[in-house]
Design a protein around this motif. Structure first.
Motif, PDB file in Angstrom:
ATOM      1  N   LEU A   1       0.983  -1.215   0.065  1.00 56.02           N
ATOM      2  CA  LEU A   1      -0.118   0.003  -0.007  1.00 56.02           C
ATOM      3  C   LEU A   1       0.924   1.509   0.165  1.00 56.02           C
ATOM      4  N   ILE A   2       1.840   1.331   0.953  1.00 57.35           N
ATOM      5  CA  ILE A   2       2.674   2.240   0.699  1.00 57.35           C
ATOM      6  C   ILE A   2       3.353   2.674  -0.559  1.00 57.35           C
ATOM      7  N   VAL A   3       3.845   1.426  -1.347  1.00 60.03           N
ATOM      8  CA  VAL A   3       4.275   1.593  -2.599  1.00 60.03           C
ATOM      9  C   VAL A   3       3.471   2.157  -3.398  1.00 60.03           C
ATOM     10  N   LEU A   4       2.271   1.477  -3.648  1.00 59.51           N
ATOM     11  CA  LEU A   4       1.193   2.037  -4.307  1.00 59.51           C
ATOM     12  C   LEU A   4       0.732   3.382  -4.377  1.00 59.51           C
ATOM     13  N   PHE A   5       0.760   3.956  -3.049  1.00 56.96           N
ATOM     14  CA  PHE A   5       0.332   5.454  -3.108  1.00 56.96           C
ATOM     15  C   PHE A   5       1.401   6.493  -3.019  1.00 56.96           C
ATOM     16  N   SER A   6       2.694   5.905  -2.993  1.00 55.71           N
ATOM     17  CA  SER A   6       3.801   6.723  -3.110  1.00 55.71           C
ATOM     18  C   SER A   6       4.154   7.532  -4.325  1.00 55.71           C
ATOM     19  N   PHE A   7       3.559   7.327  -5.224  1.00 49.54           N
ATOM     20  CA  PHE A   7       3.458   7.644  -6.770  1.00 49.54           C
ATOM     21  C   PHE A   7       2.809   9.068  -6.797  1.00 49.54           C
ATOM     22  N   ASP A   8       1.838   9.249  -5.684  1.00 47.46           N
ATOM     23  CA  ASP A   8       1.025  10.584  -5.716  1.00 47.46           C
ATOM     24  C   ASP A   8       2.082  11.728  -5.568  1.00 47.46           C
ATOM     25  N   PRO A   9       1.885  12.807  -6.532  1.00 51.80           N
ATOM     26  CA  PRO A   9       2.700  13.981  -6.256  1.00 51.80           C
ATOM     27  C   PRO A   9       2.696  14.455  -4.928  1.00 51.80           C
ATOM     28  N   ALA A  10       1.688  14.588  -4.310  1.00 47.84           N
ATOM     29  CA  ALA A  10       1.557  15.163  -3.003  1.00 47.84           C
ATOM     30  C   ALA A  10       2.380  14.436  -2.141  1.00 47.84           C
ATOM     31  N   TRP A  11       3.079  13.177  -2.377  1.00 48.57           N
ATOM     32  CA  TRP A  11       3.978  12.550  -1.560  1.00 48.57           C
ATOM     33  C   TRP A  11       5.354  13.344  -1.676  1.00 48.57           C
ATOM     34  N   ALA A  12       5.769  14.243  -2.231  1.00 45.89           N
ATOM     35  CA  ALA A  12       6.924  14.760  -2.829  1.00 45.89           C
ATOM     36  C   ALA A  12       7.765  15.092  -1.403  1.00 45.89           C
ATOM     37  N   GLU A  13       6.997  15.407  -0.510  1.00 46.93           N
ATOM     38  CA  GLU A  13       7.703  15.775   0.900  1.00 46.93           C
ATOM     39  C   GLU A  13       8.088  14.437   1.828  1.00 46.93           C
ATOM     40  N   SER A  14       9.322  14.738   2.579  1.00 50.48           N
ATOM     41  CA  SER A  14       9.536  13.325   3.489  1.00 50.48           C
ATOM     42  C   SER A  14       9.162  13.844   4.653  1.00 50.48           C
ATOM     43  N   PRO A  15       9.176  12.901   5.771  1.00 46.22           N
ATOM     44  CA  PRO A  15       8.563  11.358   5.403  1.00 46.22           C
ATOM     45  C   PRO A  15       7.201  11.276   4.964  1.00 46.22           C
ATOM     46  N   ILE A  16       6.916   9.892   4.775  1.00 46.18           N
ATOM     47  CA  ILE A  16       5.608   9.499   4.480  1.00 46.18           C
ATOM     48  C   ILE A  16       4.809   9.483   5.959  1.00 46.18           C
ATOM     49  N   LYS A  17       3.877   9.943   5.954  1.00 39.03           N
ATOM     50  CA  LYS A  17       3.005   9.892   7.316  1.00 39.03           C
ATOM     51  C   LYS A  17       1.788   9.035   7.206  1.00 39.03           C
ATOM     52  N   MET A  18       1.638   8.238   8.200  1.00 38.34           N
ATOM     53  CA  MET A  18       0.380   7.508   8.325  1.00 38.34           C
ATOM     54  C   MET A  18      -0.067   7.788   9.365  1.00 38.34           C
ATOM     55  N   GLY A  19      -1.204   7.815   9.683  1.00 36.33           N
ATOM     56  CA  GLY A  19      -2.070   7.587  10.958  1.00 36.33           C
ATOM     57  C   GLY A  19      -2.795   6.534  11.305  1.00 36.33           C
ATOM     58  N   ASP A  20      -2.257   5.937  12.559  1.00 40.38           N
ATOM     59  CA  ASP A  20      -2.885   4.668  13.012  1.00 40.38           C
ATOM     60  C   ASP A  20      -3.788   4.966  14.221  1.00 40.38           C
ATOM     61  N   VAL A  21      -5.141   4.462  14.109  1.00 37.81           N
ATOM     62  CA  VAL A  21      -6.202   4.757  15.002  1.00 37.81           C
ATOM     63  C   VAL A  21      -6.782   3.592  15.429  1.00 37.81           C
ATOM     64  N   GLY A  22      -6.637   3.435  16.753  1.00 37.74           N
ATOM     65  CA  GLY A  22      -6.661   1.889  17.208  1.00 37.74           C
ATOM     66  C   GLY A  22      -7.701   1.748  18.550  1.00 37.74           C
ATOM     67  N   ALA A  23      -7.928   0.429  18.697  1.00 36.63           N
ATOM     68  CA  ALA A  23      -9.005  -0.019  20.040  1.00 36.63           C
ATOM     69  C   ALA A  23      -7.822  -0.101  21.124  1.00 36.63           C
ATOM     70  N   TYR A  24      -6.945   0.859  21.469  1.00 33.24           N
ATOM     71  CA  TYR A  24      -5.946   0.373  22.392  1.00 33.24           C
ATOM     72  C   TYR A  24      -6.457   0.334  23.692  1.00 33.24           C
ATOM     73  N   THR A  25      -7.440   1.093  24.176  1.00 31.09           N
ATOM     74  CA  THR A  25      -7.943   0.973  25.405  1.00 31.09           C
ATOM     75  C   THR A  25      -9.101  -0.077  25.500  1.00 31.09           C
ATOM     76  N   THR A  26      -9.906  -0.154  24.611  1.00 30.68           N
ATOM     77  CA  THR A  26     -11.068  -1.109  24.376  1.00 30.68           C
ATOM     78  C   THR A  26     -10.613  -2.539  24.057  1.00 30.68           C
ATOM     79  N   ASP A  27      -9.558  -2.828  23.496  1.00 30.09           N
ATOM     80  CA  ASP A  27      -9.239  -4.167  23.038  1.00 30.09           C
ATOM     81  C   ASP A  27      -7.589  -4.427  23.207  1.00 30.09           C
ATOM     82  N   PRO A  28      -7.229  -4.207  24.406  1.00 27.39           N
ATOM     83  CA  PRO A  28      -5.706  -4.050  24.318  1.00 27.39           C
ATOM     84  C   PRO A  28      -4.881  -5.229  24.027  1.00 27.39           C
TER      85      PRO A  28
END
Length: 142
Positions: free
Chosen positions: A10-37
């Motif tokens: 997925l990172i490789v697939l979407f890294s060809f978008d011109p908006a990705w010209a800046e470093s680093p590649i940022k991903m957001g992780d949203v998880g159930a850390y307190t509800t399903d630790p």
């Protein structure tokens, strides 16, 4: 191991978008850390291992990947607030979610509205891909 290859693809697939010209590649992780630790930490350990390996080997197209991880507290409103912060303030272009079905659907709709990628790591509902799916929503769960 499936998480590693899907994550990298997925990172490789979407890294060809011109908006990705800046470093680093940022991903957001949203998880159930307190509800399903127990499951959430196993999931997080998996993506952290993949992230370490990818970055150790030069990242994607020479860019390191940075993951910003947040807890959704088991609430769709919290998940959406966190996603908005990750997108607007931190500039993530991919949101990865591991949570309850209603939260993943809310995150997927947020991603669709904002034209960013959403990856569900916990496939809880067929709606995520079929009924309410879109061209930037993916599931790697079973």
């Amino acid at each position: 191991m499936r998480i590693f290859f899907t994550f990298a693809a997925l990172i490789v697939l979407f890294s060809f978008d011109p908006a990705w010209a800046e470093s680093p590649i940022k991903m957001g992780d949203v998880g159930a850390y307190t509800t399903d630790p127990r499951r959430a930490m196993a999931y997080k350990n998996g993506w952290e291992l993949a992230l370490k390996e990818i970055n150790k080997n030069g990242g994607v197209n020479g860019k390191k990947i940075e993951v910003l991880s947040r807890d959704d507290l088991g609430k769709p409103a919290t998940a959406l607030r966190v996603a908005e912060d990750l997108y607007n303030r931190d500039g993530v272009t991919i949101i990865n979610g591991f949570s309850l079905a209603n939260i993943e659907l809310a995150l997927s709709n947020f991603a669709k509205k904002n034209g960013i990628v959403f990856v569900s790591s916990n496939f809880n509902s067929d709606k995520l891909i079929w009924d309410e799916g879109h061209d930037k929503a993916f599931s790697i769960g079973s």
